[in-house]
Each structure stands twice: as C-alpha cells, then as structure tokens.
Design a protein around this motif. Structure first.
Motif, PDB file in Angstrom:
ATOM      1  N   SER A   1       0.821  -1.220   0.000  1.00  0.00           N
ATOM      2  CA  SER A   1       0.000   0.000   0.000  1.00  0.00           C
ATOM      3  C   SER A   1       0.851   1.265   0.000  1.00  0.00           C
ATOM      4  O   SER A   1       0.394   2.320  -0.449  1.00  0.00           O
ATOM      5  CB  SER A   1      -0.939   0.007   1.207  1.00  0.00           C
ATOM      6  OG  SER A   1      -0.198  -0.064   2.422  1.00  0.00           O
ATOM      7  N   HIS A   2       2.081   1.190   0.509  1.00  0.00           N
ATOM      8  CA  HIS A   2       2.961   2.356   0.525  1.00  0.00           C
ATOM      9  C   HIS A   2       3.382   2.779  -0.884  1.00  0.00           C
ATOM     10  O   HIS A   2       3.842   3.905  -1.091  1.00  0.00           O
ATOM     11  CB  HIS A   2       4.218   2.074   1.358  1.00  0.00           C
ATOM     12  CG  HIS A   2       3.928   1.833   2.811  1.00  0.00           C
ATOM     13  ND1 HIS A   2       3.797   0.561   3.338  1.00  0.00           N
ATOM     14  CD2 HIS A   2       3.730   2.698   3.842  1.00  0.00           C
ATOM     15  CE1 HIS A   2       3.547   0.648   4.622  1.00  0.00           C
ATOM     16  NE2 HIS A   2       3.498   1.929   4.966  1.00  0.00           N
ATOM     17  N   LEU A   3       3.244   1.863  -1.835  1.00  0.00           N
ATOM     18  CA  LEU A   3       3.655   2.144  -3.210  1.00  0.00           C
ATOM     19  C   LEU A   3       2.478   2.514  -4.110  1.00  0.00           C
ATOM     20  O   LEU A   3       2.641   2.588  -5.319  1.00  0.00           O
ATOM     21  CB  LEU A   3       4.393   0.940  -3.803  1.00  0.00           C
ATOM     22  CG  LEU A   3       5.649   0.480  -3.059  1.00  0.00           C
ATOM     23  CD1 LEU A   3       6.313  -0.670  -3.797  1.00  0.00           C
ATOM     24  CD2 LEU A   3       6.632   1.621  -2.864  1.00  0.00           C
ATOM     25  N   HIS A   4       1.322   2.744  -3.522  1.00  0.00           N
ATOM     26  CA  HIS A   4       0.155   3.144  -4.307  1.00  0.00           C
ATOM     27  C   HIS A   4       0.167   4.655  -4.523  1.00  0.00           C
ATOM     28  O   HIS A   4      -0.689   5.403  -4.035  1.00  0.00           O
ATOM     29  CB  HIS A   4      -1.136   2.685  -3.623  1.00  0.00           C
ATOM     30  CG  HIS A   4      -1.293   1.206  -3.583  1.00  0.00           C
ATOM     31  ND1 HIS A   4      -2.313   0.557  -2.908  1.00  0.00           N
ATOM     32  CD2 HIS A   4      -0.541   0.210  -4.156  1.00  0.00           C
ATOM     33  CE1 HIS A   4      -2.174  -0.754  -3.064  1.00  0.00           C
ATOM     34  NE2 HIS A   4      -1.111  -0.987  -3.805  1.00  0.00           N
ATOM     35  N   THR A   5       1.176   5.092  -5.256  1.00  0.00           N
ATOM     36  CA  THR A   5       1.366   6.512  -5.577  1.00  0.00           C
ATOM     37  C   THR A   5       1.488   6.644  -7.089  1.00  0.00           C
ATOM     38  O   THR A   5       1.715   5.645  -7.792  1.00  0.00           O
ATOM     39  CB  THR A   5       2.641   7.059  -4.901  1.00  0.00           C
ATOM     40  OG1 THR A   5       3.785   6.353  -5.420  1.00  0.00           O
ATOM     41  CG2 THR A   5       2.586   6.885  -3.386  1.00  0.00           C
TER      42      THR A   5
END
Length: 312
Positions: A53-57
C-alpha cells in the motif's frame, strides 16, 4: 493500381541473428534467458507495487504500467524467434507479420509515452512538491495512461492498414528477427510514398513529442534543483530521477542509433544489434535499474519474495 492491395508473397523469411548452427544454439539460450528475466523481473515489480500500500502513488502506478508494457514489448518479438528456432523454420505469414508489426508499434510507442509521463510526474514532484497530491490526482493519472494507449493503437492501426495495401512480389527475406516497418517498405514493389510520409509526419510525432516532453521536464527539474542551497538537498532531488534518466538514456540512445543515423552509416549487423538492445535488453534491465536505486521498491520486493518462500 488494381493489384496494389494483393500481395504475391504469402509469407516472409526472418533471417534472424546468426547463420551458423553453433551461433544459433548460443543465441537461443541467450534470448530465452533474457526473455525469462524480463518477464520475471517486470512481473515481480508489478506484484510488489500492487501488494504494498505504501507504493500506491502516481510514480509507482506509472512504473507498474511501464513494467507491463515492457513484458508485452519483449513478448511481441522474442517468442516467435524462439519458436522458429525450435521448429527450424524462418517463416512468418503475411498476416502474422502485420500483426507483429502492429503490436510492436503499440508497445514501442507506449514506452515512449510512459517515459514522458514519468518525467512529468518527476517534474511535478521536484518543482511543485507542495501541490503534488492535488495536481497528480487519480483521474489525471488514469488519463495520462489511457490517452497514450488510444494514440498508440490508432497510430499502429494506421501504419498497419497502409502496409496491408502494398504488394510484395519477389524478395521476401527480412534481415532481422521480427517484422518492422522500414525493412518491409524496402521489400515492397508498390509505391510507398504515402507510407513514408506518414512515418515522417504522424509517426515521427509519436516519438518526438514524448522526447521533447522529457527534455523540457528535466530542464525544469535541473533548474529547480540548482536553486536548492544545500548539496544534500540537490543530491536527494537528483537521486529521485536517476533511475528514470538511466532508462531514458538507454532506450532513446539505441533508438537514435537505429533510426536517426545517416543511412550511409547503416549496416544490417549494426541495426540488428541496436534493435536487440531496445527490444530485448532494455525491457530486461528496467526492473534492475529501478529496484537497485529505490529503497522502497527493494523492500517491497523483499516482502514479496519472503512471502513466496514462506508459503512454499
């Protein structure tokens, strides 16, 4: 030209990369290994981004799209070459050649556009960091990906339709391992003026516009970074763009070597070698370039690999 849309050639012969049996065996292993590395590396990146989820950018959204396109781009040409080697054949049907040319154009141009979109994303992140989240909205990100998909498909469809109108009368040997527009035009016994004009105008725009966008973005990024007072701040800003710059340099450097050099300096061997670089080597290296220079992505990949090891 009543027979302009009817070809006397029902298939083409892809000469490949080597004539000697020993060389063909070595190249088969070489290309099979690179193809597997390309698929595995890019699919791992897609899996890591989708599960963390931290890479959902926006940056990783565009990177996952680039990885998907790289898998498709490599799969357009390499599998047919490997199959021909196994079957000890060099042939590809006329319709198969056009289909391969279509998808090669789509995925090759998508690489161009995605690299430009990623450059714009870095421009907003570096030059307008406080407004990044408000500017790079999910709607804009979706538009920046869906728009190029539409453009590249229409572009490929145009060139494929124009190619299908040509006649191929005698020589059907292509001095490469896949079907591309320039060698097919050389084989045609029809008037190729319209095809060449479309390549020089509409076709060139799909390469030039993304490239100009990349240049403008990085000129603005460089100017913004040079205004940063601390050396540490400058290095941090440049490091966020390093992976993307490396991929851009590799991709466009090989394309320029193939398509923008004077015709007098061209040879079948040099063109084929450069083509291998941007169709096979670049898609394989992209995952390594991005993962080795990105701590967050390396951590996400570590989690994915550890989960798979634990599950087994």
């Amino acid at each position: 030209m009543s027979g302009a849309n009817q070809s006397c050639v029902s298939e083409f012969l892809l000469l490949g990369l080597a004539r000697q049996p020993q060389q063909r065996q070595l190249l088969f292993v070489f290309f099979l290994s690179m193809s597997l590395a390309t698929v595995l590396g890019n699919l791992l990146i897609i899996l890591a981004i989708s599960t963390d989820s931290h890479l959902h950018t926006p940056m990783y959204f565009f990177l996952s799209n680039l990885s998907f396109v790289d898998v498709c781009f490599s799969s357009t040409t390499v599998p047919k070459m490997l199959i021909n080697h196994i079957l000890e054949s060099q042939s590809i049907s006329f319709s198969g050649c056009l289909i391969q040319m279509y998808f090669f154009s789509v995925f090759g141009n998508m690489d161009n556009f995605l690299l430009a979109v990623m450059a714009y994303d870095r421009f907003v992140a570096v030059c307008h960091p406080l407004h990044y989240t408000t500017k790079m909205t999910p709607q804009l990100c979706a538009l920046l990906v869906s728009g190029p998909w539409t453009i590249t498909n229409l572009n490929a469809l145009l060139h494929t339709i124009l190619m299908s109108r040509l006649s191929f009368c005698a020589d059907n040997t292509i001095p490469n391992f896949f079907c591309d527009v320039p060698p097919l035009l050389k084989l045609s016994c029809s008037d190729t003026y319209l095809n060449e004009m479309m390549i020089l105008t509409e076709g060139a725009l799909t390469v030039i516009i993304p490239f100009v966008c990349i240049l403008v973005s990085y000129i603005c990024i460089t100017c913004a970074v040079l205004r940063v007072p601390s050396t540490k701040g400058k290095w941090k800003a440049f490091s966020t763009c390093g992976s993307h710059l490396a991929v851009v340099s590799l991709f466009y450097g090989t394309i320029i070597a193939v398509y923008l050099n004077p015709s007098s300096s061209h040879s079948a061997e040099k063109d084929t070698a450069a083509t291998v670089l941007y169709t096979v080597v670049t898609p394989m290296l992209n995952p390594f370039i991005y993962s080795l220079r990105n701590k967050d992505l390396k951590e996400a990949l570590r989690k994915v690999i550890s989960k798979k090891q634990f599950s087994t």
